[in-house]
Design an enzyme around this catalytic site. Structure first.
Site, PDB file in Angstrom:
ATOM      1  CG  ASP A 285      -1.839   1.154   1.291  1.00 14.13           C
ATOM      2  OD1 ASP A 285      -2.311   1.581   0.227  1.00 14.13           O
ATOM      3  OD2 ASP A 285      -2.082   1.667   2.399  1.00 14.13           O
ATOM      4  CE  LYS A 286      -0.027   7.319  -2.569  1.00 13.62           C
ATOM      5  NZ  LYS A 286       0.108   8.330  -1.485  1.00 13.62           N
ATOM      6  CB  THR A 287      -1.945   6.391   2.181  1.00 13.31           C
ATOM      7  OG1 THR A 287      -2.091   7.017   0.916  1.00 13.31           O
ATOM      8  CG2 THR A 287      -2.186   7.402   3.282  1.00 13.31           C
TER       9      THR A 287
ATOM     10  CD  GLU B  41     -13.270  14.143   7.121  1.00 12.51           C
ATOM     11  OE1 GLU B  41     -13.265  13.717   8.303  1.00 12.51           O
ATOM     12  OE2 GLU B  41     -14.285  14.171   6.406  1.00 12.51           O
TER      13      GLU B  41
ATOM     14  NE  ARG C  75      -3.909  11.469   1.045  1.00 14.21           N
ATOM     15  CZ  ARG C  75      -4.368  10.224   0.877  1.00 14.21           C
ATOM     16  NH1 ARG C  75      -3.596   9.320   0.303  1.00 14.21           N
ATOM     17  NH2 ARG C  75      -5.565   9.869   1.284  1.00 14.21           N
TER      18      ARG C  75
ATOM     19  CB  THR D  16      -2.083   3.626  -3.989  1.00 10.38           C
ATOM     20  OG1 THR D  16      -2.576   4.773  -3.311  1.00 10.38           O
ATOM     21  CG2 THR D  16      -1.801   3.997  -5.437  1.00 10.38           C
ATOM     22  N   GLY D  17      -5.161   3.675  -3.612  1.00  5.59           N
ATOM     23  CA  GLY D  17      -6.433   4.262  -4.022  1.00  5.59           C
ATOM     24  C   GLY D  17      -6.291   5.670  -4.541  1.00  5.59           C
TER      25      GLY D  17
ATOM     26  NE  ARG E 143      -8.851   8.205  -8.493  1.00  4.62           N
ATOM     27  CZ  ARG E 143      -8.801   9.150  -7.576  1.00  4.62           C
ATOM     28  NH1 ARG E 143      -8.620   8.798  -6.313  1.00  4.62           N
ATOM     29  NH2 ARG E 143      -8.923  10.412  -7.875  1.00  4.62           N
TER      30      ARG E 143
ATOM     31  CG  ASP F  15      -3.843  -1.682   3.270  1.00  6.77           C
ATOM     32  OD1 ASP F  15      -4.230  -1.463   2.116  1.00  6.77           O
ATOM     33  OD2 ASP F  15      -3.311  -0.819   3.993  1.00  6.77           O
TER      34      ASP F  15
END
EC number: 7.6.2.1
Length: 995
Positions: free
Chosen positions: A225-227, A349, A444, A524-525, A612, A643
C-alpha cells in the site's frame, strides 16, 4: 449525563404495559432516546408510529471503532456477531503453508514409498529364502503345528507388517516436533532484534504466526500500500486553489502564486486579513497587488466561503478544554489551537481543519446539532441539518447546514473525478489544471464545492432523504439516488492539496528489494498523477524507466487492444526496464477476460503501479499472481483495515503499526513499525530462517537413513527373521537424546554469513530463491549421502571385525549386540560431526551440545550396560559397551569409518567451492579475509590513494608497511564490499609500527 439518566428512568417507568408489545415499545423508545435525545418526549406518539427515524452510520458505533471524545456512553447492541458490516466484509482467511512444509510432505511421501518398498522386498526375500527346505525349518527354530497350518496369506501380511514396524524409524516423526520447536523459539529473535525497534513510537516487531518464518526468505513479489506504508500518513496542508488562483501556506500565511485578475505583475502577494461575509474589511496587500473595492469584497467572499466549507464539511470530532481566545488573529501561524485536539477517521480531514484554524477560521466543535466556528474571534453557530456520508462509489461527502442568517448551504468535498462533473459554476478548468499540478508534486487533492438551497429545495431534499433512510428495502440504492439528486449543479470553490511525507529509507528499501530479484507492486487508491509522482520519488519507478499506461479503458475490446499494444511495445523497445501503470477500472476489465494477456505484460515489467484500487481489487491482484503457472511466493504490506484482505490473501502478510489503527497488524503474520524494516526482515531473518530449516529438514532425513539402512542390510545376514540390530533403548533414544540437540541449536543460532553482509548485499537473497535448498537435486544428494554412510557403517564393521578373533582380550569374538553397538556408535559420532561440519557460526552452546551429545552417548552407554537393572526383563546390553571399548580393533574401526564417511563429503565440498562457488560462498570468503586484514583496522593507504578495490591490494598495503593516513570514501559498485545504502568506510589513523 445526570439529566440523561433521569430521562431514561422517566421513559423506562412510564410504560406499565406488561405485554410483549409494551416491552418492545419500551426498548425501542430507549434506543431512540439514546440516539436522538429530547426529540422523542412523547412515547405515545412513537408507539403509534407517528415518528420514524433511521438507524444509520451516524447513529451507530460500528464494531472496531474507538470512542475518544467522551468519558462514558449509554448504548444498546443493535447488530452483533456475523451480521455486523465489519463481519459481513470479512474475507475467509485461507490456511497458509510455507514452501518448506510442502517440500517436507513431498519428501515424507518419498520416504514412505522407500519404507514400503523395503518391507515388501524383505518379505519377498524371506519367503524366497525359505523356499529351500533346509532354511524353512532349521534345527534351532522348529515351527509349531499351529504355524505350519496357518494361512500363507495371513503369514505374508503379518511378516510385511513386522518389517514395517522394524523399518518405521526411517520416517522422521520427530522432525515435525523439532520443526515446530525451531519455528516457535526462532520467532523470538524477530521481536528481540533492536534494529527492528522503532524508538519514536516505542514499537518492536511482532510475530503473529511462527509457521511462515522461512517463507520470508522465499518472497518473489511484494505488494505494498502507499498511504501509511510508504508514507508517514501525517498529512500537512501545503497548497490550495481558490477560484482559479493557487496559494501556498508559508509560515502560517497564504501566499498567492502568479497574478490575480487585477494585479499588475506576477509577484507573490500576501493576504493579511479576512472578514466574514456580512462584515467585510479591507485587504492589505503588497505594492504589486492592488484590487478595486468591488474585487476586494468578492475575493474576501470567495476565501471566506472556501475555508468555511473546509471547517464545516467533515466528520471531525474535537477534544477541548478551552476555546476562548482561539482564532482571534488574522492569518497567522500562531493561530494553531494548542488547546484543541482534533480526531478524524481520515488524516486528510484533520489536516484541512487544522489548516483552516491556522488561517483564522477555527472549528470549535459539535454541540448537539450545532457546529460552532470562530472567524477572527467571532463565534458563529451553524445548524447541522444533514450529513451525506462518504462512500467509495461516490468518492465524496456533503453536509447541509443552516447559517446564522437562516440561509441553507450544501458543502461538498471529494475527489476531482466526482466533484468537477457535478459543478456548473466556478473556475472549473483552472482548478482542474491546478489539481493535476498538485498531483504531479505527489500531493493528495480534494475539491470543494457548494450550493445555496432555497426553502422549497431543502423541503424536497429533506423529504427524499427521510424516505430513503427509512426504507426497509433497497435502502442503499435509494440513498445513492437521492445523494446524486442533491449533489448536482454545484459551484466550485477550489481544491486543497496536502502532503503525505515519505517514510525514512523507503527508496533504499525498494532498491534493495529490486536488487534481490523481488518485484515490487504498489497498490493504492490515489489518483493516477499522485501515485506516479510518489512512485518516482520513492524509487519504485526510475526516471530512465519506460512507463507504460493502462488507464481509462471503457470496454473489454478497448482494454484487450491496449494490452496487445503494450505487449508489442515491450518486445520492440530496447529498454532494459519497463514500468506499468493501471487503474482500478481498467484492471477490472483486464481481469475479466484477459488475465493471460495482462499477466504477460506484467511479467515483463520491473515495477507495476495500480491506482484507484478498491480493497477487494488488491486481493484479486495478489490471487492472480499466486495462481499463475510459476506459483511465486507473494508478500503484502499494509497499514489499514482496507489492506486486511490483501494481507490475508498473500503468502506472507506484513502489517505496519502506523496511524490507521491496528487492524492490519492484528490480521497480519508479522507486524513492523516502518517499511524500512522490511529489508532486514527479508534479507537477514528470512535468509537465516530458510537456511536453518532447510538444513534441518535435509539433515533429519539423512540421519534417519543412516539409522535404519543398517537394520535393512542386517536382515540379509539373519534370514529376514526381523531380528533388530540395535537395542530397543538405542532405538528410542537415537532421535530423542543422542542426535536431537545439535540440529536444534543449529536451526536456532546458525549464521552462515554475517548479517551486515546479507543486508548490504541484497543479491545474496537470490541464492536461496525458488526453494533451492530443498530442491530434488539437493534432497537426492542428502539421501544418497545417508545411504552411502549407512553402507560404510555396516559393511565397514562387518569386514573389519567380522572374522577377527583377536577383538577381545579373552580371545572371544564380538556377538550380535556388540556388532550392533559398534555400528550404532560409529553412526552417532558420524552424524554429529557431520552437523559440526555444516555449522559456520560457533558459540559455546554449539560446542556444548555437539561434543556434549557424543560424551553423553558414551556416558549413558557405560551406565546402561554396566549395571544389572532388576526391573528390566532383558539384559542383552549388560557389559557389551564396556567390552567394545576395551578392544583396540574397535577403536581403530570407529576412527577409520568416521574419517572415511566424512572425508568424501569434505572433498566434494572443497571442489565445489573452488570450481563452482555460489555468491554466498564468495561473500563468505571475502568476509573472512576482510575480517582478518581490513575491517580490524590493519590496513592503511598512502596519501591521496582511494580505498582498496580488492582484498589482494589491501594485503599488499599491509605487508608493504604503507605510510599512515586517514582515509574516508564512498563505496563504489565495483568494490567487493559494496553496500546499497552507500555507507562510508572510515579507516582510523595508525602509527607506522601498527601498520
Amino acid at each position: 449525563m445526570s439529566a440523561t439518566r433521569s430521562r431514561l428512568v422517566q421513559i423506562h417507568g412510564k410504560n406499565d404495559n406488561n405485554s410483549a408489545n409494551g416491552r418492545n415499545c419500551k426498548l425501542f423508545l430507549l434506543v431512540l432516546f439514546l440516539l436522538y435525545g429530547e426529540k422523542f418526549k412523547q412515547q405515545e406518539d412513537l408507539c403509534s408510529k407517528k415518528y420514524a427515524m433511521p438507524l444509520g452510520p451516524e447513529s451507530l458505533l460500528l464494531r472496531g471503532a474507538r470512542l475518544k471524545n467522551t468519558k462514558e456512553i449509554f448504548g444498546v447492541a443493535i447488530y452483533t456477531g456475523m451480521e455486523t458490516k465489519m463481519a459481513l466484509n470479512y474475507k475467509s482467511k485461507s490456511q497458509k503453508r510455507s514452501a518448506v512444509e510442502k517440500s517436507m510432505n513431498t519428501f515424507l511421501i518419498i520416504y514412505l514409498i522407500i519404507l514400503i518398498s523395503e518391507a515388501i522386498i524383505s518379505t519377498i526375500l524371506k519367503y524366497t529364502w525359505q523356499a529351500e527346505e533346509k532354511w524353512d525349518e532349521p534345527w534351532y527354530n522348529q515351527k509349531t503345528e499351529h504355524q505350519r497350518n496357518s494361512s500363507k496369506i495371513l503369514r505374508f501380511i503379518s511378516d510385511f507388517l513386522a518389517f514395517l514396524v522394524l523399518y518405521n524409524f526411517i520416517i522422521p516423526i520427530s522432525l515435525y516436533v523439532t520443526v515446530e520447536m525451531q519455528k516457535f523459539l526462532g520467532s523470538f529473535f524477530i521481536g528481540w532484534d533492536l534494529d527492528l525497534y522503532h524508538e519514536e513510537s516505542d514499537q518492536k516487531a511482532q510475530v503473529n504466526t511462527s509457521d511462515l518464518n522461512e517463507e520470508l526468505g522465499q518472497v518473489e513479489y511484494v505488494f505494498t500500500d502507499k498511504t501509511g506504508t510508504l508514507t508517514e500518513n501525517e498529512m500537512q496542508f501545503r497548497e490550495c486553489s481558490i477560484n482559479g488562483i493557487k496559494y501556498q501556506e508559508i509560515n502560517g500565511r497564504l501566499v498567492s502564486e502568479g497574478p490575480t485578475p487585477d494585479s499588475s505583475d506576477g509577484n507573490l502577494s500576501y493576504l493579511n486579513s479576512l472578514s466574514h461575509l456580512n462584515n467585510l474589511s479591507h485587504l492589505t496587500t503588497s505594492s504589486s497587488f492592488r484590487t478595486s473595492p468591488e474585487n476586494e469584497t468578492e475575493l474576501i467572499k470567495e476565501h471566506d466561503l472556501f475555508f468555511k466549507a473546509v471547517s464545516l464539511c467533515h466528520t471531525v470530532q474535537i477534544s477541548n478544554v478551552q476555546t476562548d481566545g482561539i482564532g482571534d488573529g488574522p492569518w497567522q501561524s500562531n493561530l494553531a489551537p494548542s488547546q484543541l485536539e482534533y480526531y478524524a477517521s481520515s488524516p486528510d480531514e484533520k489536516a484541512l481543519v487544522e489548516a483552516a484554524a491556522r488561517i483564522g477560521i477555527v472549528f470549535i466543535g459539535n454541540f448537539e446539532e450545532t457546529m460552532e466556528v470562530k472567524t477572527l474571534g467571532k463565534l458563529e453557530r451553524y445548524k447541522l441539518l444533514h450529513i451525506l456520508e462518504f462512500d467509495s462509489d461516490r468518492r465524496r461527502m456533503s453536509v447541509i447546514v443552516q447559517a446564522p442568517s437562516g440561509e441553507k448551504f450544501l458543502f461538498a468535498k471529494g475527489a476531482e473525478s466526482s466533484i468537477l462533473p457535478n459543478c456548473v459554476g466556478g473556475e472549473i478548468e483552472k482548478t482542474r489544471i491546478h489539481v493535476d499540478e498538485f498531483a504531479l508534486k505527489g500531493l493528495r487533492t480534494l475539491c470543494m464545492a457548494y450550493k445555496q438551497l432555497t426553502s422549497k429545495e431543502y423541503e424536497e431534499i429533506d423529504r427524499r432523504l427521510f424516505e430513503a433512510r427509512t426504507a426497509l428495502q433497497q435502502r442503499e440504492e435509494k440513498l445513492a439516488d437521492v445523494f446524486q439528486f442533491i449533489e448536482k449543479n454545484l459551484i466550485l470553490l477550489g481544491a486543497t492539496a496536502v502532503e503525505d511525507r515519505l517514510q525514512d529509507r523507503v527508496r533504499e528499501t525498494i532498491e534493495g528489494l529490486r536488487m534481490a530479484g523481488i518485484k515490487v507492486w504498489v497498490l493504492t487508491g490515489d489518483k493516477h498523477e499522485t501515485a506516479v509522482s510518489v512512485s518516482l520519488s520513492c524509487g519504485h519507478f526510475h526516471r530512465t524507466m519506460n512507463i507504460l499506461e493502462l488507464i481509462n479503458q471503457k470496454s473489454d475490446s478497448q482494454c484487450a487492444e491496449q494490452l496487445r499494444q503494450l505487449a508489442r511495445r515491450i518486445k520492440e523497445d530496447h529498454v532494459i526496464q519497463h514500468g506499468l501503470v493501471v487503474d482500478g477500472t481498467s484492471l477490472s476489465l483486464a481481469l475479466r477476460e484477459h488475465e493471460k494477456l495482462f499477466m504477460e505484460v506484467c511479467r515483463n515489467c520491473s515495477a507495476v503501479l495500480c491506482c484507484r484500487m478498491a480493497p477487494l481489487q488488491k486481493a484479486k491482484v495478489i490471487r492472480l499472481i499466486k495462481i499463475s503457472p510459476e506459483k511465486p511466493i507473494t508478500l503484502a504490506v499494509g497499514d489499514g483495515a482496507n489492506d486486511v484482505s490483501m494481507i490475508q490473501e498473500a503468502h506472507v502478510g506484513i502489517g505496519i503499526m502506523g496511524k490507521e489503527g491496528r487492524q492490519a497488524a492484528r490480521n497480519s503474520d508479522y507486524a513492523i513499525a516502518r517499511f524500512k524494516f522490511l529489508s532486514k526482515l527479508l534479507f537477514v531473518h528470512g535468509h537465516f530462517y530458510y537456511i536453518r530449516i532447510a538444513t534441518l529438514v535435509q539433515y533429519f532425513f539423512y540421519k534417519n537413513v543412516c539409522f535404519i539402512t543398517p537394520q535393512f542390510l542386517y536382515q540379509f545376514y539373519c534370514l529376514f527373521s526381523q531380528q533388530t540390530l540395535y537395542d530397543s533403548v538405542y532405538l528410542t533414544l537415537y532421535n530423542i537424546c543422542f542426535t536431537s540437540l545439535p540440529i536444534l541449536i543449529y536451526s536456532l543460532l546458525e549464521q552462515h554469513i554475517d548479517p551486515h553482509v546479507l543486508q548490504s548485499k541484497p543479491t545474496l537473497y537470490r541464492d536461496i530463491s525458488k526453494n533451492r535448498q530443498l530442491s530434488i537435486k539437493t534432497f537426492l544428494y542428502w539421501t544418497i549421502l545417508g545411504f552411502s554412510h549407512a553402507f560404510i557403517f555396516f559393511f565397514g564393521s562387518y569386514f573389519l571385525i567380522g572374522k577377527d578373533i583377536s577383538l577381545l582380550g579373552n580371545g572371544q569374538m564380538f556377538g550380535n549386540w556388540t556388532f550392533g553397538t559398534l555400528v550404532f556408535t560409529v553412526m552417532v559420532i558420524t552424524v554429529t560431526v557431520k552437523m559440526a561440519l555444516e555449522t559456520h557460526f560457533w558459540t559455546w552452546i554449539n560446542h556444548l551440545v555437539t561434543w556434549g551429545s557424543i560424551i553423553f552417548y558414551f556416558v549413558f552407554s557405560l551406565f546402561y550396560g554396566g549395571i544389572l537393572w532388576p526391573f528390566l526383563g532383558s539384559q542383552n546390553m549388560y557389559f557389551v559397551f564396556i567390552q567394545l571399548l576395551s578392544s583396540g580393533s574397535a577403536w581403530f574401526a570407529i576412527i577409520l569409518m568416521v574419517v572415511t564417511c566424512l572425508l568424501l563429503d569434505i572433498v566434494k565440498k572443497v571442489f565445489e567451492r573452488q570450481l563452482h562457488p555460489t555468491n554466498t560462498e564468495k561473500a563468505q570468503l571475502i568476509k573472512a579475509n576482510s575480517s582478518i586484514k581490513c575491517l580490524d583496522s590493519m590496513c592503511c593507504f598512502s596519501e591521496g590513494e582511494t580505498a582498496c578495490a580488492s582484498v589482494g591490494r589491501m594485503l599488499e598495503r599491509v605487508v608493504g608497511r604503507c605510510s599512515p593516513t586517514h582515509v574516508s570514501r564512498s563505496w563504489s559498485a565495483s568494490d567487493p564490499f559494496y553496500t546499497n545504502d552507500r555507507s562510508i568506510l572510515t579507516l582510523s589513523t595508525m602509527d607506522s609500527s601498527t601498520c
